[in-house]
Write a protein that holds these residues in place. Structure first.
Motif, mmCIF file in Angstrom:
data_model
loop_
_atom_site.group_PDB
_atom_site.id
_atom_site.type_symbol
_atom_site.label_atom_id
_atom_site.label_comp_id
_atom_site.label_asym_id
_atom_site.label_seq_id
_atom_site.Cartn_x
_atom_site.Cartn_y
_atom_site.Cartn_z
ATOM 1 N N LEU A 27 25.165 22.075 67.321
ATOM 2 C CA LEU A 27 24.985 22.558 65.948
ATOM 3 C C LEU A 27 23.498 22.691 65.623
ATOM 4 C CD1 LEU A 27 27.726 20.413 64.150
ATOM 5 C CD2 LEU A 27 27.839 22.854 64.701
ATOM 6 N N THR A 28 22.712 21.744 66.084
ATOM 7 C CA THR A 28 21.275 21.791 65.832
ATOM 8 C C THR A 28 20.627 22.994 66.514
ATOM 9 O OG1 THR A 28 21.169 19.376 65.634
ATOM 10 C CG2 THR A 28 19.102 20.517 66.091
ATOM 11 N N ALA A 29 21.101 23.319 67.708
ATOM 12 C CA ALA A 29 20.477 24.382 68.502
ATOM 13 C C ALA A 29 21.130 25.747 68.302
ATOM 14 C CB ALA A 29 20.535 23.999 69.987
ATOM 15 N N ALA A 30 22.043 25.854 67.346
ATOM 16 C CA ALA A 30 22.801 27.100 67.177
ATOM 17 C C ALA A 30 21.884 28.284 66.885
ATOM 18 C CB ALA A 30 23.809 26.940 66.049
ATOM 19 N N ARG A 31 22.195 29.424 67.495
ATOM 20 C CA ARG A 31 21.501 30.677 67.192
ATOM 21 C C ARG A 31 22.384 31.462 66.222
ATOM 22 N NH1 ARG A 31 19.177 34.007 72.040
ATOM 23 N NH2 ARG A 31 21.361 34.657 72.138
ATOM 24 N N LEU A 32 21.827 31.806 65.071
ATOM 25 C CA LEU A 32 22.592 32.475 64.025
ATOM 26 C C LEU A 32 22.123 33.923 63.856
ATOM 27 C CD1 LEU A 32 22.637 29.633 61.347
ATOM 28 C CD2 LEU A 32 24.355 30.136 63.082
ATOM 29 N N PRO A 33 23.021 34.806 63.454
ATOM 30 C CA PRO A 33 22.611 36.181 63.183
ATOM 31 C C PRO A 33 21.878 36.282 61.850
ATOM 32 C CG PRO A 33 24.909 35.909 62.618
ATOM 33 C CD PRO A 33 24.462 34.603 63.231
ATOM 34 N N GLU A 34 21.370 37.462 61.596
ATOM 35 C CA GLU A 34 20.773 37.704 60.290
ATOM 36 C C GLU A 34 21.867 37.695 59.229
ATOM 37 O OE1 GLU A 34 22.355 41.345 61.965
ATOM 38 O OE2 GLU A 34 21.008 39.789 62.748
ATOM 39 N N ALA A 35 21.442 37.654 57.978
ATOM 40 C CA ALA A 35 22.415 37.634 56.883
ATOM 41 C C ALA A 35 23.169 38.959 56.818
ATOM 42 C CB ALA A 35 21.711 37.363 55.554
ATOM 43 N N LEU A 258 35.120 30.723 71.368
ATOM 44 C CA LEU A 258 35.704 29.660 70.551
ATOM 45 C C LEU A 258 35.581 28.293 71.215
ATOM 46 C CD1 LEU A 258 38.935 31.487 69.315
ATOM 47 C CD2 LEU A 258 36.700 31.334 68.196
ATOM 48 N N VAL A 259 35.552 28.251 72.537
ATOM 49 C CA VAL A 259 35.442 26.983 73.253
ATOM 50 C C VAL A 259 33.983 26.611 73.526
ATOM 51 C CG1 VAL A 259 36.024 25.809 75.430
ATOM 52 C CG2 VAL A 259 37.744 27.182 74.252
ATOM 53 N N ASP A 260 33.090 27.594 73.566
ATOM 54 C CA ASP A 260 31.694 27.325 73.920
ATOM 55 C C ASP A 260 30.794 27.112 72.716
ATOM 56 O OD1 ASP A 260 29.550 27.239 76.013
ATOM 57 O OD2 ASP A 260 28.801 28.932 74.831
ATOM 58 N N SER A 261 31.128 27.701 71.568
ATOM 59 C CA SER A 261 30.230 27.639 70.414
ATOM 60 C C SER A 261 30.929 27.024 69.215
ATOM 61 C CB SER A 261 29.740 29.041 70.037
ATOM 62 O OG SER A 261 29.106 29.021 68.774
ATOM 63 N N PRO A 262 30.507 25.833 68.770
ATOM 64 C CA PRO A 262 31.138 25.254 67.584
ATOM 65 C C PRO A 262 30.899 26.086 66.330
ATOM 66 C CG PRO A 262 29.223 23.965 68.237
ATOM 67 C CD PRO A 262 29.476 24.950 69.329
ATOM 68 N N VAL A 263 29.740 26.741 66.241
ATOM 69 C CA VAL A 263 29.477 27.582 65.073
ATOM 70 C C VAL A 263 30.370 28.816 65.098
ATOM 71 C CG1 VAL A 263 27.741 28.998 63.921
ATOM 72 C CG2 VAL A 263 27.139 26.734 64.738
ATOM 73 N N GLY A 264 30.557 29.408 66.291
ATOM 74 C CA GLY A 264 31.463 30.540 66.398
ATOM 75 C C GLY A 264 32.885 30.157 66.034
ATOM 76 N N LEU A 265 33.332 29.000 66.500
ATOM 77 C CA LEU A 265 34.665 28.499 66.174
ATOM 78 C C LEU A 265 34.797 28.271 64.675
ATOM 79 C CD1 LEU A 265 37.403 27.240 67.162
ATOM 80 C CD2 LEU A 265 36.179 25.052 67.264
#
Length: 390
Positions: A27-35, A258-265
């Motif tokens: 969660l700390t290292a998550a890469r997020l898209p733009e708004a 869904l299994v690799d990214s908690p933010v995506g899930l």
């Protein structure tokens, strides 16, 4: 008191500290898209037009990382009572809460997607041991669907709704419940319909928030409200059901994310809690953020994003058009659910509707959104069902 079959074993799940540390690190290292490009829209459904707004997701991720307590949920499951058994070579996890009441009726409750046993976590105790001594009581059994939670993941195709329904009858028999009532919503409602139609010798009757009439029924004779329901359902499947088409055709592909990214899930699931709840903007207007994170964390820790999605591959649009339900049925159509079936259509499949309700509030997850009303409605519905069997 029935004696459980020797194939039923007590179960206790406990994530390791390393698993929880890994989740927080991701969660700390998550890469997020733009708004989203509708950023700044006024609060309301349009703010979610492109999916989960970035600001909302950031807030939930921060709480998940720093404030959420998974251990509390584990302890709650243990207090209710967790078990596992093997049916058709597949391990099935379930909650089992026996009522202290001698007059209690066995009640099987089946969840759907993107929820889990979490759907019923806030109503089990009250249904089993009512605060009102005059209310009916139930022995509660809540299985985790194959590929969900602590149930095993099927290694081959075949675990569709028909096989699941047969497995549930076997499960209830192992617990000493040869005859029982059943409730479900979403896929759980579909499975409850199959249970009632295929196994009337075991199913006394049902209560469901899902009803589906046979295909190709006419809108002639429907009320204006019922016609509006059919239009809303048609619009949903044409314009808002990409998730279902993806999971029905390519569950493996979306499963990697869904299994690799908690933010995506989280985003994949939170989107549905938002769209399908009876709220004006955020799902947290009615559903506790901890309960949503209980659900998402359960998917994460059990790595079931892909395996749960496969229920769509197995059973999407598979309800037998000839299936009829002759046992008593109580049906409730909540106003903000994604599919609402007009009563004239429902009567073509459910031949003995003993109670029909259209509440003023509530969405797809009523046991989480309005648990007090849900319990009252379920009790009254099943009371009508049981009265019809006498």
């Amino acid at each position: 008191m029935p004696r459980p079959n020797s194939d039923v074993h007590a179960f206790r799940a406990q994530a390791t500290d390393a698993e929880l540390d890994d989740l927080r690190a991701r969660l700390t290292a998550a890469r997020l898209p733009e708004a989203e490009t509708v950023q700044g829209a006024a609060p309301g459904p349009h703010r979610w037009d492109q999916g989960v707004p970035l600001a909302d997701l950031v807030d939930v991720v921060n709480y998940w990382r720093t404030g959420y307590n998974w251990r509390s949920f584990e302890q709650r499951l243990d207090r209710i009572g967790q078990f596992r058994t093997t049916i058709d070579d597949l391990g099935i996890h379930f909650l089992h809460r026996r009522s202290p009441r001698a007059d209690a009726t066995p009640l099987l409750m089946t969840h759907g997607w993107p929820d889990s046993i979490v759907r019923f976590i806030d109503v089990i105790d009250e249904l089993a041991d009512p605060s009102d001594a005059g209310a009916p009581a139930f022995h509660i059994v809540v299985p985790s669907l194959p590929g969900f939670g602590y149930s095993d993941k099927p290694a081959a195709t075949g675990w569709g709704t028909e096989k699941i329904a047969a497995a549930w009858v076997e499960l209830m028999g192992r617990l000493g419940y040869d005859r029982f009532v059943a409730h479900g919503g979403d896929w759980g409602g579909n499975i409850t319909t199959v249970l009632a139609g295929r196994f009337p010798a075991h199913v006394l009757g049902i209560h469901t928030t899902f009803a589906e009439g046979p295909p190709a029924l006419t809108t002639d004779g429907l009320t204006d409200v019922e016609r509006a329901w059919t239009e809303e359902t048609r619009d949903f499947w044409r314009h808002r059901a990409a998730y279902a088409k993806q999971q029905a055709t390519r569950p493996q592909t979306i499963g990697y994310s869904l299994v690799d990214s908690p933010v995506g899930l989280l985003a994949w699931i939170l989107d549905k809690f938002a769209e399908w709840s009876d709220t004006e903007d955020s799902p947290f207007e009615t559903i506790c953020i901890d309960r949503v994170l209980d659900d998402v964390t359960l998917y994460w820790l059990t790595r079931t994003g892909a395996s749960a999605a496969r229920i769509y591959y197995e059973s999407h649009n598979s309800l037998d058009p000839e299936l009829r339900v002759d046992v008593p049925a109580a049906l409730t159509m909540y106003p903000r659910d994604v599919e609402k079936c007009p009563r004239p259509w429902a009567q073509q499949r459910y031949r003995q509707i003993v109670r029909w309700r259209e509440p003023a509030t509530g969405g797809h997850f009523p046991s989480l959104e309005i648990p007090e009303y849900f319990v009252e409605d379920l009790r009254e519905g099943l009371a009508a069902v049981l009265a019809a069997t006498r």
